[in-house]
Design an enzyme around this catalytic site. Sequence first.
Site, PDB file in Angstrom:
ATOM      1  N   GLU A 103       5.040 -11.565  -5.847  1.00 15.90           N
ATOM      2  CA  GLU A 103       4.029 -11.724  -6.903  1.00 15.90           C
ATOM      3  C   GLU A 103       4.498 -11.195  -8.263  1.00 15.90           C
ATOM      4  O   GLU A 103       3.865 -11.446  -9.283  1.00 15.90           O
ATOM      5  CB  GLU A 103       2.717 -11.029  -6.496  1.00 15.90           C
ATOM      6  CG  GLU A 103       2.748  -9.498  -6.490  1.00 15.90           C
ATOM      7  CD  GLU A 103       3.335  -8.901  -5.205  1.00 15.90           C
ATOM      8  OE1 GLU A 103       4.036  -9.618  -4.480  1.00 15.90           O
ATOM      9  OE2 GLU A 103       3.119  -7.699  -4.957  1.00 15.90           O
ATOM     10  N   CYS A 129       5.392  -6.066   1.735  1.00 17.76           N
ATOM     11  CA  CYS A 129       5.742  -4.640   1.717  1.00 17.76           C
ATOM     12  C   CYS A 129       5.024  -3.889   2.847  1.00 17.76           C
ATOM     13  O   CYS A 129       5.311  -4.135   4.015  1.00 17.76           O
ATOM     14  CB  CYS A 129       5.440  -4.066   0.333  1.00 17.76           C
ATOM     15  SG  CYS A 129       6.292  -2.510   0.032  1.00 17.76           S
ATOM     16  N   TYR A 130       4.061  -3.026   2.533  1.00 19.37           N
ATOM     17  CA  TYR A 130       3.330  -2.334   3.606  1.00 19.37           C
ATOM     18  C   TYR A 130       2.755  -3.353   4.590  1.00 19.37           C
ATOM     19  O   TYR A 130       2.727  -3.126   5.802  1.00 19.37           O
ATOM     20  CB  TYR A 130       2.203  -1.470   3.025  1.00 19.37           C
ATOM     21  CG  TYR A 130       1.341  -0.809   4.092  1.00 19.37           C
ATOM     22  CD1 TYR A 130       1.747   0.375   4.697  1.00 19.37           C
ATOM     23  CD2 TYR A 130       0.139  -1.393   4.516  1.00 19.37           C
ATOM     24  CE1 TYR A 130       0.978   0.974   5.700  1.00 19.37           C
ATOM     25  CE2 TYR A 130      -0.628  -0.805   5.514  1.00 19.37           C
ATOM     26  CZ  TYR A 130      -0.213   0.372   6.098  1.00 19.37           C
ATOM     27  OH  TYR A 130      -0.972   0.948   7.087  1.00 19.37           O
ATOM     28  N   LYS A 139     -10.181 -13.006 -16.234  1.00 21.37           N
ATOM     29  CA  LYS A 139     -10.431 -13.215 -17.665  1.00 21.37           C
ATOM     30  C   LYS A 139      -9.901 -14.559 -18.177  1.00 21.37           C
ATOM     31  O   LYS A 139     -10.589 -15.271 -18.900  1.00 21.37           O
ATOM     32  CB  LYS A 139      -9.770 -12.072 -18.451  1.00 21.37           C
ATOM     33  CG  LYS A 139     -10.174 -12.019 -19.901  1.00 21.37           C
ATOM     34  CD  LYS A 139     -11.496 -11.333 -20.019  1.00 21.37           C
ATOM     35  CE  LYS A 139     -11.900 -11.033 -21.427  1.00 21.37           C
ATOM     36  NZ  LYS A 139     -13.161 -10.272 -21.444  1.00 21.37           N
ATOM     37  N   HIS A 179       8.431  -8.024  -3.357  1.00 21.06           N
ATOM     38  CA  HIS A 179       7.166  -8.454  -3.965  1.00 21.06           C
ATOM     39  C   HIS A 179       7.296  -9.825  -4.630  1.00 21.06           C
ATOM     40  O   HIS A 179       7.712  -9.917  -5.781  1.00 21.06           O
ATOM     41  CB  HIS A 179       6.711  -7.404  -4.998  1.00 21.06           C
ATOM     42  CG  HIS A 179       6.276  -6.135  -4.352  1.00 21.06           C
ATOM     43  ND1 HIS A 179       4.980  -5.903  -3.954  1.00 21.06           N
ATOM     44  CD2 HIS A 179       6.978  -5.043  -3.980  1.00 21.06           C
ATOM     45  CE1 HIS A 179       4.890  -4.723  -3.387  1.00 21.06           C
ATOM     46  NE2 HIS A 179       6.091  -4.174  -3.382  1.00 21.06           N
ATOM     47  N   GLY A 231       0.858  -1.187   0.000  1.00 22.26           N
ATOM     48  CA  GLY A 231       0.000   0.000   0.000  1.00 22.26           C
ATOM     49  C   GLY A 231       0.886   1.226   0.000  1.00 22.26           C
ATOM     50  O   GLY A 231       2.074   1.135   0.331  1.00 22.26           O
ATOM     51  N   ASP A 275     -17.061 -12.912 -22.353  1.00 28.07           N
ATOM     52  CA  ASP A 275     -17.749 -13.049 -21.062  1.00 28.07           C
ATOM     53  C   ASP A 275     -19.210 -13.441 -21.233  1.00 28.07           C
ATOM     54  O   ASP A 275     -19.695 -14.365 -20.581  1.00 28.07           O
ATOM     55  CB  ASP A 275     -17.647 -11.753 -20.249  1.00 28.07           C
ATOM     56  CG  ASP A 275     -16.203 -11.337 -20.015  1.00 28.07           C
ATOM     57  OD1 ASP A 275     -15.319 -12.192 -20.145  1.00 28.07           O
ATOM     58  OD2 ASP A 275     -15.965 -10.154 -19.707  1.00 28.07           O
TER      59      ASP A 275
END
Length: 510
Positions: free
Chosen positions: A171, A82-83, A366, A169, A55, A227
């Site tokens: 990710e 992180c945050y 998606k 991070h 954040g 979709d």
Amino acid sequence: MDHQEIIIVDFGGQYSQIIARRVREWHVFCEVIPYKKAFEVIKEKKPEGIIFTGGADSVYDENPPRISTEIYDLGIPILGICYGMQLIASDLGGKVELGDAKEFGKTKTQLDIDSPFFKELMETNQVWMSHHDMVTKLPEEFETIASTDLSVHAAMANHKKHIYGVQFHPEVHHTHEGKDMLKNFLYDICGCTGDWTMENYVKAAINNIREEVGEGKVLLALSGGVDSSVCAKLLTEAIGNQLTCIFVDHGLMRKNEGDEVEAAFKDSGMNFIRVNAQERFLKKLEGVTEPEEKRKIIGEEFIRVFEEEGKKIGQVDYLAQGTIYPDVIESGEGEAAVIKSHHNVGGLPEVVDFKGLIEPLRDLFKDEVRELGEEIGLADYLVWRQPFPGPGLGIRVIGEITKEKLDILRDADYIYRDEIKKAGLERAINQYFAVLTSNRSVGVMGDYRTYDYTLALRGVTTTDFMTADWARIPYDILEKISSRIVGEVKHINRIVYDITSKPPATIEWE
Ligand code: XMP
């Protein structure tokens, strides 16, 4: 739905969605919940694990985003990123301070590979850093499990309580073994087994739809996009002819597209209504040249046609929508998503009174929607359809729209797509299409002078459609496309290829 779950507590970090994607890639279901609501959700759902995102705030600010500190006593494993790590440190008695310098980018790190979080990873590793604040003193019972030149505590752990924090991070792809770190957290620390599979999802989704709908009638606006097509197919599997799909063919579709959508659904067991509204749309668009006005007219007319047809059906109990998870997250609340009309008009059509909304894709990203489409046997060309704007070719014929111009564009665009497919570039180029400009120029064809339209070809590579690069289509393929179009499509005598990225240009021309 019966499966394990991870709750991602969103503190406003830019990578929250990516964290969720990475967790799902390990076949573990997860949800992103805003930090203000997360504690209640966690108490109710008792997930296998919790992830705090990054954040932009500092924990020492006056009113930083927080979560009840009771969370640390629930006995559920926690990973702070992180945050998220800084918050854990400050909540539990450690210290966070502004570092002397920002640590940003690819960073060499030493990992303690005896920690279960770094199990079976390389001791010297590369991670992605993006922070200025840092943990300068660990809380009690925590130990350092990674460090870099600038961050003594690049990662910390309380192994007894299964609470972990990483300043970097995991990710992001630049963290070389980030995927495996998340896997260690999910499987070894939280005890997840990877029970989130599309096969299970389909079974559960079909049961849920049946339970919710009962004997009721459901109405869906089918556009032929990924979709709504997947949504239609899934609902058909679940409730067959209790579903009615209205497909408004506004005449602004690409060549053969209306017929393809019809062929895919007509005999599928649902009630399929195709409304050929081409003339109606063209009439409304007569003389209109301004792009935003075109969009507005097309969107509004779409809703009107849908309403008129809906009213003819009689009683409708539910309206179905192909809302997907990014729409839910972006709505900020993780609650009812902003209504998504494929024309970006907003607002529900006033078809008839209905009891509620059915949104069977609202948990999916998606690529998961595509996977689901494949799982339930939706035709490949629908599953892999590139994004197509709601206003269709209406914003690809520059200036005034006429039937003649639409037909020219349809033929040219068809050849372009055909050649890209033959070249095997269909999935490498994320979006590609032709634009009929309003420019005319002089040419020579045989012994004759021509004065005809200039066609522009656009092709982009992108992951998020917010930014995009122009696709480097090989010259020989461009040459083939150009000579075929000029040779086969009347009234086009010049072809240009758009070599601007976004920004500064946009993907569409209007
Ligand atoms: P731009 O042109 O803004 O496009 O770079 C980004 C993506 O959005 C699509 N697009 C639209 N989609 N209604 C839609 O449903 C619209 O009015 C619209 N305008 C652009 C575009 O095709 C690209 O994928």
